[in-house]
Design a protein around this motif. Structure first.
Motif, PDB file in Angstrom:
ATOM      1  N   TRP A 268     -82.340 -13.226 100.589  1.00 48.11           N
ATOM      2  CA  TRP A 268     -83.196 -14.021 100.134  1.00 48.11           C
ATOM      3  C   TRP A 268     -82.864 -15.293  99.607  1.00 48.11           C
ATOM      4  O   TRP A 268     -83.037 -16.659  98.852  1.00 48.11           O
ATOM      5  N   LEU A 269     -81.410 -15.251  98.650  1.00 49.95           N
ATOM      6  CA  LEU A 269     -80.660 -15.533  97.335  1.00 49.95           C
ATOM      7  C   LEU A 269     -79.940 -16.870  98.390  1.00 49.95           C
ATOM      8  O   LEU A 269     -79.785 -18.295  97.549  1.00 49.95           O
ATOM      9  N   LEU A 270     -80.309 -16.794  99.615  1.00 52.18           N
ATOM     10  CA  LEU A 270     -78.671 -17.705 100.018  1.00 52.18           C
ATOM     11  C   LEU A 270     -80.056 -18.492 100.952  1.00 52.18           C
ATOM     12  O   LEU A 270     -79.471 -19.661 100.466  1.00 52.18           O
ATOM     13  N   ARG A 271     -80.985 -18.384 101.579  1.00 51.42           N
ATOM     14  CA  ARG A 271     -82.157 -19.305 101.738  1.00 51.42           C
ATOM     15  C   ARG A 271     -82.425 -20.048 100.770  1.00 51.42           C
ATOM     16  O   ARG A 271     -83.144 -21.146 101.257  1.00 51.42           O
ATOM     17  N   ASN A 272     -83.025 -19.391  99.541  1.00 52.82           N
ATOM     18  CA  ASN A 272     -83.906 -20.435  98.403  1.00 52.82           C
ATOM     19  C   ASN A 272     -83.235 -20.636  97.571  1.00 52.82           C
ATOM     20  O   ASN A 272     -82.968 -21.604  96.813  1.00 52.82           O
ATOM     21  N   LYS A 273     -82.232 -19.288  96.526  1.00 52.24           N
ATOM     22  CA  LYS A 273     -81.314 -20.016  95.686  1.00 52.24           C
ATOM     23  C   LYS A 273     -79.869 -19.633  96.093  1.00 52.24           C
ATOM     24  O   LYS A 273     -79.033 -18.906  95.336  1.00 52.24           O
ATOM     25  N   GLN A 274     -78.921 -20.784  96.676  1.00 49.55           N
ATOM     26  CA  GLN A 274     -78.002 -20.880  96.906  1.00 49.55           C
ATOM     27  C   GLN A 274     -77.212 -21.082  95.686  1.00 49.55           C
ATOM     28  O   GLN A 274     -75.751 -20.656  95.104  1.00 49.55           O
ATOM     29  N   ASP A 275     -77.597 -21.828  94.682  1.00 50.88           N
ATOM     30  CA  ASP A 275     -76.793 -22.356  93.255  1.00 50.88           C
ATOM     31  C   ASP A 275     -76.711 -21.130  92.221  1.00 50.88           C
ATOM     32  O   ASP A 275     -75.368 -20.811  91.994  1.00 50.88           O
ATOM     33  N   TYR A 276     -77.716 -19.764  92.421  1.00 53.53           N
ATOM     34  CA  TYR A 276     -77.891 -19.038  91.788  1.00 53.53           C
ATOM     35  C   TYR A 276     -77.117 -18.128  92.553  1.00 53.53           C
ATOM     36  O   TYR A 276     -76.536 -17.492  91.903  1.00 53.53           O
ATOM     37  N   LEU A 277     -76.862 -17.679  93.607  1.00 46.96           N
ATOM     38  CA  LEU A 277     -75.830 -16.512  94.469  1.00 46.96           C
ATOM     39  C   LEU A 277     -74.602 -17.114  93.989  1.00 46.96           C
ATOM     40  O   LEU A 277     -73.746 -16.143  94.130  1.00 46.96           O
ATOM     41  N   SER A 278     -74.295 -18.471  93.752  1.00 39.57           N
ATOM     42  CA  SER A 278     -72.838 -18.987  94.383  1.00 39.57           C
ATOM     43  C   SER A 278     -72.151 -18.338  92.645  1.00 39.57           C
ATOM     44  O   SER A 278     -71.018 -18.065  92.532  1.00 39.57           O
ATOM     45  N   GLU A 279     -73.140 -18.154  91.973  1.00 43.41           N
ATOM     46  CA  GLU A 279     -72.622 -18.265  90.226  1.00 43.41           C
ATOM     47  C   GLU A 279     -72.316 -16.645  90.314  1.00 43.41           C
ATOM     48  O   GLU A 279     -71.522 -15.418  89.492  1.00 43.41           O
ATOM     49  N   LEU A 280     -73.883 -15.506  90.769  1.00 47.55           N
ATOM     50  CA  LEU A 280     -73.806 -14.683  90.667  1.00 47.55           C
ATOM     51  C   LEU A 280     -72.666 -13.784  91.516  1.00 47.55           C
ATOM     52  O   LEU A 280     -71.960 -12.682  91.171  1.00 47.55           O
ATOM     53  N   THR A 281     -72.050 -14.402  92.467  1.00 46.64           N
ATOM     54  CA  THR A 281     -70.343 -14.167  93.228  1.00 46.64           C
ATOM     55  C   THR A 281     -69.561 -14.454  92.213  1.00 46.64           C
ATOM     56  O   THR A 281     -68.373 -13.784  92.247  1.00 46.64           O
ATOM     57  N   LYS A 282     -69.559 -15.046  92.036  1.00 43.60           N
ATOM     58  CA  LYS A 282     -68.594 -15.893  90.464  1.00 43.60           C
ATOM     59  C   LYS A 282     -68.482 -14.252  89.873  1.00 43.60           C
ATOM     60  O   LYS A 282     -67.015 -14.221  89.314  1.00 43.60           O
ATOM     61  N   ILE A 283     -69.697 -14.083  88.908  1.00 45.99           N
ATOM     62  CA  ILE A 283     -69.724 -12.888  87.698  1.00 45.99           C
ATOM     63  C   ILE A 283     -68.657 -11.844  88.685  1.00 45.99           C
ATOM     64  O   ILE A 283     -68.935 -10.752  88.256  1.00 45.99           O
ATOM     65  N   SER A 284     -69.710 -11.287  89.988  1.00 43.19           N
ATOM     66  CA  SER A 284     -69.579  -9.565  90.477  1.00 43.19           C
ATOM     67  C   SER A 284     -67.885  -9.842  90.952  1.00 43.19           C
ATOM     68  O   SER A 284     -67.473  -8.519  91.224  1.00 43.19           O
ATOM     69  N   ASP A 285     -67.079 -11.335  91.325  1.00 41.35           N
ATOM     70  CA  ASP A 285     -65.487 -10.616  91.680  1.00 41.35           C
ATOM     71  C   ASP A 285     -65.110 -11.081  90.312  1.00 41.35           C
ATOM     72  O   ASP A 285     -63.979 -11.018  90.746  1.00 41.35           O
ATOM     73  N   ILE A 286     -65.020 -11.094  88.669  1.00 44.21           N
ATOM     74  CA  ILE A 286     -64.448 -10.684  88.342  1.00 44.21           C
ATOM     75  C   ILE A 286     -64.012  -9.111  88.064  1.00 44.21           C
ATOM     76  O   ILE A 286     -64.948  -8.252  88.118  1.00 44.21           O
ATOM     77  N   ASP A 287     -62.484  -9.193  88.414  1.00 48.83           N
ATOM     78  CA  ASP A 287     -61.699  -7.950  87.565  1.00 48.83           C
ATOM     79  C   ASP A 287     -61.096  -7.435  86.800  1.00 48.83           C
ATOM     80  O   ASP A 287     -60.858  -6.380  86.712  1.00 48.83           O
ATOM     81  N   LYS A 288     -61.508  -8.177  85.646  1.00 46.60           N
ATOM     82  CA  LYS A 288     -60.932  -7.756  84.501  1.00 46.60           C
ATOM     83  C   LYS A 288     -61.356  -8.412  83.225  1.00 46.60           C
ATOM     84  O   LYS A 288     -61.503  -9.995  84.079  1.00 46.60           O
ATOM     85  N   LEU A 289     -61.468  -8.122  82.326  1.00 50.94           N
ATOM     86  CA  LEU A 289     -61.441  -8.390  80.955  1.00 50.94           C
ATOM     87  C   LEU A 289     -60.560  -9.104  80.178  1.00 50.94           C
ATOM     88  O   LEU A 289     -60.150  -8.558  79.838  1.00 50.94           O
ATOM     89  N   THR A 290     -60.838 -10.833  79.689  1.00 55.16           N
ATOM     90  CA  THR A 290     -59.499 -10.801  78.832  1.00 55.16           C
ATOM     91  C   THR A 290     -59.904 -11.682  77.690  1.00 55.16           C
ATOM     92  O   THR A 290     -61.378 -11.760  76.919  1.00 55.16           O
TER      93      THR A 290
END
Length: 290
Positions: A268-290
């Motif tokens: 659904w995000l891919l079809r309707n909110k690609q910009d949201y999907l892009s930002e959420l993917t970046k957040i989910s890829d965070i592997d450590k807190l600095t």
């Protein structure tokens, strides 16, 4: 009731069986830290055991702390290593919430090693430093008054800061040490600013700044001290909230990952909110807190 976080005894594991929980830094083998770790292990053996966690799901041994030590052991040709087994999966505490050794503590240990008869060439080999560097480390506190050494005992002070403090008389050294602690700033630049703002009678004969130099720097020093006070206040506020903010961010990242793992939500995000999907993917890829 006290609950232990580690087993009482170390356990020997094959190096090839240990699973990495993070990627080593780029070009880590050429770093000074890695070279020193390798030299120390070669000369003295492994001083600190590898910290691991046994995954209950598949039985794998996951490294919580000691990735560079494992790499160094492999380079040396070792096949097994002593490991300390943790009862909880926690990579944050052993890497962040530890007491790092300070330059003062290093000097005390070096002096004690020399006193009990450890050969200098052995120390140089273990630390991967030259004989001149060893002598420099042994004399880094020469000219620093005992009160300052006590104040800085558990703080990470740059070597160059001590070099500047030596140019002041003991009374001024203590004053500057207290200011550094107050502003939580131990940098060479801050030490130089304090040196240039000192009166001639508070300095050793060698390297006294002239009158023009002192007058030109005094206003800048006063402004710097005000700015440092504000920075110290802001830093303290950040420290107070860091733990809870880190926990909240970890929970948010975990929740976002679960959402994106849902095929319906993802498409659904891919079809309707690609910009949201892009930002959420970046957040989910965070592997450590600095």
């Amino acid at each position: 009731m006290i609950k232990y976080c580690f087993n009482e005894k170390t356990v020997s594991f094959k190096l090839s069986d240990l699973i990495y929980t993070k990627k080593p830094p780029t070009n880590y083998k050429s770093s000074q830290k890695y070279i020193q770790i390798k030299s120390t292990i070669s000369a003295l053996g492994l001083v600190e055991p590898i910290l691991i966690y046994i995954n209950g799901a598949d039985g794998t041994a996951q490294i919580l702390d000691g990735h560079l030590r494992v790499e160094a052991l492999k380079d040396i040709g070792e096949e097994r290593v002593a490991c300390l087994v943790s009862t909880v999966y926690d990579t944050y505490t052993p890497n962040k919430k530890v007491n790092r050794i300070t330059i003062i503590q290093i000097q005390r240990m070096l002096k004690e090693a020399v006193r009990v008869g450890v050969p200098e060439d052995m120390l140089c080999s273990a630390l991967n430093i030259s004989s001149d560097s060893l002598k420099s480390n042994l004399s880094v506190l020469k000219g620093i008054c005992p009160e300052v050494i006590e104040l800085f005992n558990d703080r990470d002070i740059p070597k160059n800061t001590f070099m500047i403090l030596k140019r002041m008389i003991p009374f001024r050294q203590i004053e500057c040490a207290n200011l550094m602690i107050k502003f939580d700033n131990y940098s060479k630049i801050f030490a130089q600013s304090l040196y240039h703002s000192s009166s001639p009678e508070l300095l050793n004969d060698k390297g006294k700044p002239n009158i023009d130099e002192r007058s030109g720097n005094r206003k800048a020093i006063e402004r710097l001290e005000k700015e440092m006070a504000q920075v110290h206040f802001d830093t303290q506020k950040i420290k107070e909230n860091y733990g809870s903010n880190s926990l909240k961010l970890t929970i948010v990242i975990s929740h976002i990952k679960k959402i994106l793992e849902n095929p319906k939500v993802f498409h659904w995000l891919l079809r309707n909110k690609q910009d949201y999907l892009s930002e959420l993917t970046k957040i989910s890829d965070i592997d450590k807190l600095t």
